[in-house]
Design an enzyme around this catalytic site. Structure first.
Site, PDB file in Angstrom:
ATOM      1  N   GLY A   3      -5.948  -4.151   7.332  1.00 17.41           N
ATOM      2  CA  GLY A   3      -6.985  -3.126   7.292  1.00 17.41           C
ATOM      3  C   GLY A   3      -8.121  -3.329   8.273  1.00 17.41           C
ATOM      4  O   GLY A   3      -8.618  -2.368   8.872  1.00 17.41           O
ATOM      5  N   THR A  20       0.866  -1.192   0.000  1.00 16.57           N
ATOM      6  CA  THR A  20       0.000   0.000   0.000  1.00 16.57           C
ATOM      7  C   THR A  20       0.899   1.238   0.000  1.00 16.57           C
ATOM      8  O   THR A  20       1.985   1.206   0.585  1.00 16.57           O
ATOM      9  CB  THR A  20      -0.864  -0.007   1.280  1.00 16.57           C
ATOM     10  OG1 THR A  20      -1.812  -1.052   1.159  1.00 16.57           O
ATOM     11  CG2 THR A  20      -1.571   1.317   1.519  1.00 16.57           C
ATOM     12  N   VAL A  62     -13.779  -3.606   1.746  1.00 13.78           N
ATOM     13  CA  VAL A  62     -13.202  -2.267   1.918  1.00 13.78           C
ATOM     14  C   VAL A  62     -12.199  -2.307   3.061  1.00 13.78           C
ATOM     15  O   VAL A  62     -12.508  -2.811   4.138  1.00 13.78           O
ATOM     16  CB  VAL A  62     -14.300  -1.223   2.249  1.00 13.78           C
ATOM     17  CG1 VAL A  62     -13.688   0.167   2.352  1.00 13.78           C
ATOM     18  CG2 VAL A  62     -15.407  -1.246   1.209  1.00 13.78           C
ATOM     19  N   GLY A  63     -10.994  -1.799   2.811  1.00 14.46           N
ATOM     20  CA  GLY A  63      -9.964  -1.770   3.855  1.00 14.46           C
ATOM     21  C   GLY A  63      -9.966  -0.445   4.603  1.00 14.46           C
ATOM     22  O   GLY A  63     -10.903   0.350   4.507  1.00 14.46           O
ATOM     23  N   ASP A  64      -8.881  -0.212   5.328  1.00 11.48           N
ATOM     24  CA  ASP A  64      -8.792   1.001   6.148  1.00 11.48           C
ATOM     25  C   ASP A  64      -8.373   2.231   5.353  1.00 11.48           C
ATOM     26  O   ASP A  64      -8.672   3.361   5.747  1.00 11.48           O
ATOM     27  CB  ASP A  64      -7.787   0.794   7.291  1.00 11.48           C
ATOM     28  CG  ASP A  64      -6.392   0.484   6.752  1.00 11.48           C
ATOM     29  OD1 ASP A  64      -6.285  -0.341   5.821  1.00 11.48           O
ATOM     30  OD2 ASP A  64      -5.408   1.075   7.237  1.00 11.48           O
ATOM     31  N   GLY A  80      -1.281  -1.805   6.529  1.00  6.78           N
ATOM     32  CA  GLY A  80      -1.290  -2.981   7.397  1.00  6.78           C
ATOM     33  C   GLY A  80      -2.602  -3.723   7.292  1.00  6.78           C
ATOM     34  O   GLY A  80      -3.343  -3.565   6.321  1.00  6.78           O
TER      35      GLY A  80
HETATM   36  N1  ASP Z   1      -4.207  -1.585   4.702  1.00  6.66           N
HETATM   37  C1  ASP Z   1      -4.429  -2.185   3.422  1.00  6.66           C
HETATM   38  C2  ASP Z   1      -5.813  -2.790   3.403  1.00  6.66           C
HETATM   39  O1  ASP Z   1      -6.173  -3.446   4.360  1.00  6.66           O
HETATM   40  C3  ASP Z   1      -3.430  -3.238   3.062  1.00  6.66           C
HETATM   41  C4  ASP Z   1      -1.990  -2.882   3.347  1.00  6.66           C
HETATM   42  O2  ASP Z   1      -1.694  -1.778   3.748  1.00  6.66           O
HETATM   43  O3  ASP Z   1      -1.111  -3.727   3.151  1.00  6.66           O
HETATM   44  O4  ASP Z   1      -6.497  -2.636   2.432  1.00  6.66           O
END
Ligand code: ASP
Length: 357
Positions: A277, A223, A252-254, A275
């Site tokens: 999410g 990301t 949907v992620g963070d 990270g």
């Molecule tokens: N945070 C991102 C998500 O969960 C993934 C990542 O940052 O590796 O969509």
């Protein structure tokens, strides 16, 4: 003295900008900034102006010296440096923190090394669904998009939504439709797909890992995000991602959730996260760090470390880049490494990958 100078700058730049400023207002602010810079050589970093600063990330997770070849290490650092410098250049010449964030993040979106734009991870259906968000810390304007499939630069789309509205958060086909209305470049979904990500999805299917939540961290790394502070002291943050390898379509992620993976508020910080999410949403990572500092008086580094420990206790990993209203950019992560870089008007300029650097 410093205080009154900053107030004068605030009046000139920060306060008159409406919540959703258009490009006309923006170029006028730039013009005034340029005039002031000419009148006072110390404007960019001196006591009369805030010191510009920027930090970027390209994901966090299981990043070890044994897992990355020297050649790849070099190429990844070069891609990070290019994005960092693109943003820094804008800030140095008096441009806005929002422009700097878009410049840095959009470069990382075009680099196949990272999980955003070209090179994004694939859903369980083998497609690419992109999430992005941007926020302006002065106006608290925000734009967030999830489930983007054909818009070349999701961060540019988020920025357009922030500037032109009328909504803050768009999902699914509405995102690309909005982008088309605003003449943002469209590409086939396959444009984002790389051999490396196809192989990762195949590996995952073979391992039959099931739910994407239990994915090994290396399958979701990459990301991208940026936080910036301009010479007017205004903060901005942006994040762009493909999410998790093998995620369910529609997940949907963070990253696009304001207050979880992305936040900018001149009263506390600009933050972009990467990270697990689901845990970052549940821990309200960005809002919690902001509130601990703003209402609890906690130093930002300590607040970030403690919130990431909470994420760890939930079984999640990852990290954040953050920028205080004054001072140098900070990093915090609970994973082995994080692709990261930071630069500022004080001469700071660094790119780092591993946890022990
Ligand atoms: N945070 C991102 C998500 O969960 C993934 C990542 O940052 O590796 O969509």
């Amino acid at each position: 003295m410093e205080q009154s100078c900053n107030l004068a700058n605030d009046r000139l730049f920060a306060v008159p900008l409406p919540a959703r400023y258009g490009h006309g207002m923006h170029s006028r602010a730039l013009f005034v900034a340029a005039a002031l810079a000419a009148a006072s050589p110390s404007f960019a970093a001196g006591p009369m102006g805030a010191e510009w600063a920027i930090a970027i990330h390209g994901g966090a997770g299981v990043i070890s010296r044994t897992g990355i070849s020297a050649e790849d290490d070099k190429a990844i650092r070069a891609a990070l440096a290019e994005a960092l410098d693109a943003g820094a250049q804008i800030l140095k010449s008096g441009g806005s923190s929002t422009d700097a964030v878009v410049a840095a993040v959009s470069r990382l979106e075009t680099s196949p090394w990272f999980n955003a734009g070209i090179g994004a991870v694939l859903t369980s259906a083998g497609t690419v669904e992109l999430d992005a968000a941007i926020m302006d810390g002065a106006s608290q304007g925000a734009g967030a998009v999830t489930g983007v499939t054909t818009t070349l630069s999701p961060i540019a789309l988020a920025r357009t939504l922030m500037d032109k509205g009328p909504h803050v958060f768009l999902a699914g086909p509405a995102t690309d439709a909005y982008a088309r209305t605003h003449q943002l470049t469209q590409v086939p979904n396959s444009h984002f797909v790389t051999e490396r990500r196809l192989k990762q999805l195949q590996d995952l299917r073979q391992r039959n890992q099931g739910a994407s939540l239990s994915l090994p961290a290396e399958l979701r790394m990459g990301t991208v995000g940026a936080v910036a502070r301009d010479v007017n002291g205004n903060l901005a943050a942006g994040t762009s991602t493909g999410g998790l390898t093998g995620k369910s379509p529609g997940r949907v992620g963070d990253a696009p959730v304001i207050g979880a993976g992305t936040l900018a508020d001149n009263r506390c910080l600009a933050l972009s996260a990467t990270g697990s999410g689901e845990m970052f949403i549940r821990a309200r990572v960005a809002s919690q760090i902001c509130d601990r500092s703003r209402f609890g008086g906690q130093p930002l580094q300590q607040a970030a470390d403690e919130v990431l420990a909470e994420v760890k206790a939930m079984g999640g990993d990852g990290g954040v880049i953050l920028l205080p209203p004054k001072g140098e950019p900070l990093f915090a992560f609970n994973s082995a490494g994080m692709y990261r870089g930071r630069a500022s008007g004080s001469g700071l300029h660094e790119i780092k990958v591993y946890g022990d650097e």
